[in-house]
Design an enzyme around this catalytic site. Sequence first.
Site, PDB file in Angstrom:
ATOM      1  N   CYS A   6      -1.420 -49.349 123.245  1.00  0.00           N
ATOM      2  CA  CYS A   6      -1.583 -49.697 124.665  1.00  0.00           C
ATOM      3  C   CYS A   6      -2.860 -49.057 125.222  1.00  0.00           C
ATOM      4  O   CYS A   6      -3.543 -49.653 126.057  1.00  0.00           O
ATOM      5  CB  CYS A   6      -0.362 -49.271 125.473  1.00  0.00           C
ATOM      6  SG  CYS A   6       1.048 -50.398 125.292  1.00  0.00           S
ATOM      7  N   GLY A  92       8.314 -48.350 106.920  1.00  0.00           N
ATOM      8  CA  GLY A  92       7.089 -47.545 106.962  1.00  0.00           C
ATOM      9  C   GLY A  92       6.276 -47.727 108.221  1.00  0.00           C
ATOM     10  O   GLY A  92       5.081 -47.423 108.248  1.00  0.00           O
ATOM     11  N   HIS A  99       2.455 -54.685 115.381  1.00  0.00           N
ATOM     12  CA  HIS A  99       1.114 -55.023 114.890  1.00  0.00           C
ATOM     13  C   HIS A  99       1.242 -55.788 113.591  1.00  0.00           C
ATOM     14  O   HIS A  99       2.006 -55.423 112.707  1.00  0.00           O
ATOM     15  CB  HIS A  99       0.252 -53.769 114.721  1.00  0.00           C
ATOM     16  CG  HIS A  99       0.922 -52.639 113.988  1.00  0.00           C
ATOM     17  ND1 HIS A  99       1.861 -51.833 114.591  1.00  0.00           N
ATOM     18  CD2 HIS A  99       0.802 -52.197 112.723  1.00  0.00           C
ATOM     19  CE1 HIS A  99       2.287 -50.941 113.717  1.00  0.00           C
ATOM     20  NE2 HIS A  99       1.672 -51.141 112.562  1.00  0.00           N
TER      21      HIS A  99
HETATM   22  P1  AMP Z   1       1.982 -49.090 110.337  1.00  0.00           P
HETATM   23  O1  AMP Z   1       2.194 -48.084 109.238  1.00  0.00           O
HETATM   24  O2  AMP Z   1       2.328 -50.490 109.941  1.00  0.00           O
HETATM   25  O3  AMP Z   1       2.654 -48.658 111.614  1.00  0.00           O
HETATM   26  O4  AMP Z   1       0.428 -49.162 110.562  1.00  0.00           O
HETATM   27  C1  AMP Z   1      -0.255 -48.431 111.523  1.00  0.00           C
HETATM   28  C2  AMP Z   1      -1.701 -48.689 111.253  1.00  0.00           C
HETATM   29  O5  AMP Z   1      -2.439 -48.340 112.399  1.00  0.00           O
HETATM   30  C3  AMP Z   1      -2.270 -47.880 110.084  1.00  0.00           C
HETATM   31  O6  AMP Z   1      -2.830 -48.773 109.130  1.00  0.00           O
HETATM   32  C4  AMP Z   1      -3.337 -47.003 110.745  1.00  0.00           C
HETATM   33  O7  AMP Z   1      -4.466 -46.808 109.923  1.00  0.00           O
HETATM   34  C5  AMP Z   1      -3.659 -47.789 112.003  1.00  0.00           C
HETATM   35  N1  AMP Z   1      -4.160 -47.025 113.126  1.00  0.00           N
HETATM   36  C6  AMP Z   1      -3.623 -45.911 113.661  1.00  0.00           C
HETATM   37  N2  AMP Z   1      -4.332 -45.494 114.717  1.00  0.00           N
HETATM   38  C7  AMP Z   1      -5.352 -46.377 114.872  1.00  0.00           C
HETATM   39  C8  AMP Z   1      -6.442 -46.494 115.778  1.00  0.00           C
HETATM   40  N3  AMP Z   1      -6.631 -45.602 116.781  1.00  0.00           N
HETATM   41  N4  AMP Z   1      -7.304 -47.522 115.622  1.00  0.00           N
HETATM   42  C9  AMP Z   1      -7.130 -48.406 114.620  1.00  0.00           C
HETATM   43  N5  AMP Z   1      -6.119 -48.360 113.736  1.00  0.00           N
HETATM   44  C10 AMP Z   1      -5.242 -47.353 113.848  1.00  0.00           C
HETATM   45 ZN    ZN Z   2       2.112 -50.109 123.281  1.00  0.00          ZN
END
Ligand code: AMP
Ligand code: ZN
Length: 107
Positions: A6, A92, A99
Amino acid sequence: MECIFCKIINKELPADIVFEDDDVIAFNDINPIAPVHVLVIPKRHISSVVDIKSEDSDLMGKLIFTAKKIADNSGVSQKGYKLLFRVGKDGGQEVQHIHLHLIGGKK
Ligand code: AMP
Ligand code: ZN
């Protein structure tokens, strides 16, 4: 607002944004696992696929269509790619804002 995605939507946190419209935003994953690794998210906060409701169907479809367009523009469509939702603890999921991972450019 605690949610980091967000914050990206609200431009309180920087991100490498590759697409944005009224409903969705897409940005490069900060820790890519492939040459193309984009996250496509709804602008409206929904924590997880577990929480989606019937009325969210169009929005969820739009996430997939947006990922498809980015894949086309990134040149990975011919060879193929992965689209991935991680859901909850066993899935995970680390960020509690839905996303869709678009992962391509390698097998
Ligand atoms: P998940 O494990 O499916 O929840 O994936 C979360 C993803 O968000 C991971 O691949 C992280 O590398 C990515 N992530 C976390 N923080 C950021 C950020 N600030 N900008 C871009 N990607 C992010
Ligand atoms: Zn959010």
